[in-house]
Design an enzyme around this catalytic site. Structure first.
Site, PDB file in Angstrom:
ATOM      1  N   LYS A 168     -10.148  12.261   8.468  1.00  0.00           N
ATOM      2  CA  LYS A 168     -10.798  11.181   7.738  1.00  0.00           C
ATOM      3  C   LYS A 168     -10.698   9.919   8.577  1.00  0.00           C
ATOM      4  O   LYS A 168      -9.609   9.385   8.806  1.00  0.00           O
ATOM      5  CB  LYS A 168     -10.117  10.982   6.376  1.00  0.00           C
ATOM      6  N   SER A 175      -0.564   2.671   3.872  1.00  0.00           N
ATOM      7  CA  SER A 175       0.188   1.955   2.848  1.00  0.00           C
ATOM      8  C   SER A 175       1.016   2.906   1.988  1.00  0.00           C
ATOM      9  O   SER A 175       0.732   4.104   1.888  1.00  0.00           O
ATOM     10  CB  SER A 175      -0.773   1.184   1.943  1.00  0.00           C
ATOM     11  N   GLY A 204      -1.216   4.282  -0.791  1.00  0.00           N
ATOM     12  CA  GLY A 204      -2.112   5.326  -0.317  1.00  0.00           C
ATOM     13  C   GLY A 204      -1.388   6.629  -0.062  1.00  0.00           C
ATOM     14  O   GLY A 204      -1.861   7.712  -0.430  1.00  0.00           O
ATOM     15  N   GLY A 205      -0.221   6.550   0.562  1.00  0.00           N
ATOM     16  CA  GLY A 205       0.546   7.757   0.862  1.00  0.00           C
ATOM     17  C   GLY A 205       1.027   8.465  -0.388  1.00  0.00           C
ATOM     18  O   GLY A 205       0.935   9.698  -0.496  1.00  0.00           O
ATOM     19  N   GLU A 254       3.589   8.350   6.801  1.00  0.00           N
ATOM     20  CA  GLU A 254       4.362   7.195   7.262  1.00  0.00           C
ATOM     21  C   GLU A 254       3.846   5.986   6.498  1.00  0.00           C
ATOM     22  O   GLU A 254       2.662   5.670   6.556  1.00  0.00           O
ATOM     23  CB  GLU A 254       4.181   6.999   8.770  1.00  0.00           C
ATOM     24  N   CYS A 281       4.312  -0.958  12.317  1.00  0.00           N
ATOM     25  CA  CYS A 281       5.182  -0.395  11.285  1.00  0.00           C
ATOM     26  C   CYS A 281       6.653  -0.597  11.624  1.00  0.00           C
ATOM     27  O   CYS A 281       7.515  -0.440  10.756  1.00  0.00           O
ATOM     28  CB  CYS A 281       4.874   1.083  11.095  1.00  0.00           C
ATOM     29  N   GLU A 299       7.994  -4.762   1.888  1.00  0.00           N
ATOM     30  CA  GLU A 299       7.395  -5.039   3.192  1.00  0.00           C
ATOM     31  C   GLU A 299       6.251  -6.042   3.059  1.00  0.00           C
ATOM     32  O   GLU A 299       5.418  -5.942   2.159  1.00  0.00           O
ATOM     33  CB  GLU A 299       6.859  -3.753   3.804  1.00  0.00           C
TER      34      GLU A 299
END
Length: 531
Positions: free
Chosen positions: A187, A245, A248-249, A268, A305, A398
């Site tokens: 994607k 993010s 999202g993860g 991650e 990150c 974060e």
């Protein structure tokens, strides 16, 4: 025939450019604040299903390919990426706002990690071949047992926003999955769709040159969450690689867990990467550390990150001076363009939230209205007491960009207490001299439980692509803290063990046959060697 350097806005499925049927969107130049031609067409459900089905059909052929030939394939991808030349770099610059030198370095890293996995395939130890020979005279008898690692199946990979090359279409997730023998359905990230199409065309060309099934690789284009959720839910997909993010993860993890056959998601996500200023080092070289910290924090507008988002020191004059020197160094750094308007907006909201906390002192915040309106990010540095940090979980979140929080601790014991309360992290950094070894010994057992990589006297930005690198950590740094997404260990995410009991030599895979015809390292009756 379309050139590999021509951007058409199409997906790539079955080796062909395919016009998506799900609507269209355009890339955005964050520096010029304007959209870029051409329009990109979003794939629909039928096209996602086709790409996944083709990957499933290609799997057995691809995984049976000799290791040397799969290594050749990875090296061919690297060569085709380099052959894109300036067309790739210039499009990536336009879509990301990143400078040429950064992107040329990232291209080199992308190609080097493909070559690193090629070397691993030729060396052979990744198969973890193990043989326990039969003991028929033992009571009870032991059968002949032989084990190797095999690929899990097609992998869904999600490109990252902050590395349009090294963590994107041909990045570490794709490289390690293909090295394992897993077809990839990728994607593309909507922030750099043109860059993605160029690299994807290079991969498709390599697939053709190496005579592989076209289903080995597909590029899906589109925006929103629907494409990714449909992709992860498809029964042909057997694992997921994601960088992005936390929201999202975790959303993809929920989809994967809800399948009739759940699959692993290697995501991650979030990390604030604490830096520990131990007393002797702070007293001896605090100014130099402050300068280095400022450079690390603002590198790439803080969009790494591994950005040092938290700094812990013992409250007192030395820590106060560190704060002053760091703030002065950061004041000289101008606001710079962030990767996307969404990332810039999220950064500005995070900075405003920290600045609005009554227990937080703002040491510097250059994010004025002009910086914000331009979609830029400028340095922000805050300070609070350890007791306040421990009491307010909101301070632990974060802020993706050039912002960091200084934590004043009473002593090393309070540093340890703060560390115990941290979530999982990608990295932790110890700034220490020999006189700090006692303090480090108190911190290390906790850090080993909390992070994936512990550094001494450096800064966490910059991840070496090598055999020993770990780029991972306990949740939420990654979804599975037992894994790494960088280095040759990344291949293990997409492998699983198979044991063969009393199977005839003619039916065994070559890597497990007597005489070791593959010439690889194996563990035979407990002894490691090439016998």
């Amino acid at each position: 025939m379309t050139s590999v350097t021509t951007i058409t806005g199409q997906a790539l499925i079955n080796g062909n450019a395919v016009q998506g049927n799900g609507g269209s969107f355009q890339a955005f130049d964050p520096s010029l604040r304007q959209h870029i031609e051409p329009s990109f067409h979003m794939v629909d459900l039928e096209q996602i299903n086709e790409a996944c089905a083709l990957a499933g059909a290609a799997f057995d052929t691809f995984r049976a390919l000799a290791d040397a030939k799969r290594a050749d394939f990875l090296e061919t991808i690297a060569a085709e990426i380099m052959a894109l030349g300036d067309a790739l770099i210039e499009r990536a610059m336009a879509e990301s706002g990143l400078p040429r030198v950064r992107l040329e370095g990232e291209r080199g890293r992308t190609c080097n990690q493909l070559k690193l996995f090629a070397d691993l395939l030729r060396e052979g130890s990744w198969r973890d071949a193990r043989i326990d020979t039969a003991l028929p005279q033992r009571t009870p008898p032991r059968p002949d047992l032989r084990m190797r690692m095999i690929p899990v199946g097609p992998v869904a990979v999600f490109a990252a926003s902050n590395f349009p090359l090294a963590f994107s279409v041909a990045g570490g997730d794709t490289a390690s999955a293909l090295a394992a023998g897993c077809p990839v359905v990728l994607k593309a990230h909507s922030a750099h769709p043109g860059t993605s199409e160029l690299v994807a065309r290079a991969i498709v060309k390599a697939v053709e040159q190496c005579g592989l099934p076209a289903g080995v690789f597909a590029l899906l284009t589109g925006t929103g969450n629907g494409i990714g959720q449909t992709l992860v839910a498809h029964p042909a997909i057997q694992a997921v690689g994601f960088t992005g993010s936390r929201s999202g993860g975790t959303a993809l993890m929920a989809v994967a867990a809800a399948r009739p056959q759940p699959i692993p998601v290697y995501a991650e996500m979030s990390s604030i990467n604490p830096v520990y200023l131990l007393p002797q080092a702070l007293a001896a070289r605090g100014d130099d550390i402050a300068q280095g910290f400022a450079g690390s924090l603002t590198m790439g507008v803080g969009q790494f990150c591994t950005n040092p988002g938290l700094v812990l020191g013992i409250d007192g004059p030395a820590f106060d001076r560190f704060a002053a020197v760091a703030a002065e160094a950061l004041a000289d750094v101008q606001g710079a363009t962030m990767l996307t308007p969404g990332i810039a907006g999220s950064f500005q909201r995070g900075v405003a939230s920290l600045a609005g906390q009554s227990c937080v002192t703002t040491l510097i915040n250059s994010n004025d209205a002009q910086v914000q309106e331009a979609g830029k990010g400028a340095p922000a540095l805050f300070k609070t007491q350890a007791a306040e940090f421990l009491a307010r979980h909101a301070l632990h979140e974060e802020v993706f960009g050039p912002a960091s929080m200084l934590i004043a601790c009473k002593d090393v014991a309070e540093m340890v207490a703060v560390t115990e309360r941290l979530e999982g992290q990608l990295t932790a950094t110890l700034q220490l001299d020999e006189g700090d070894f006692g303090a480090a010994e108190q911190l290390l057992p906790v850090l080993e439980r909390k992070v994936g990589r512990i550094l001494a006297n450096g800064f966490p930005t910059g991840v070496e692509v090598s055999t020993a690198m770990v780029h991972g950590g306990p949740f939420p740094a990654t979804a599975d803290g037992r894994s790494t997404s960088v280095g040759t260990g990344a291949i293990n995410r997409f492998l699983r063990p198979v044991c063969y009991q009393n199977l005839a030599q003619a039916l065994l895979p070559e890597s497990l046959r007597d005489g070791n015809p593959s010439g690889i390292w194996r563990r035979v009756d407990g002894a490691l060697g090439k016998a």
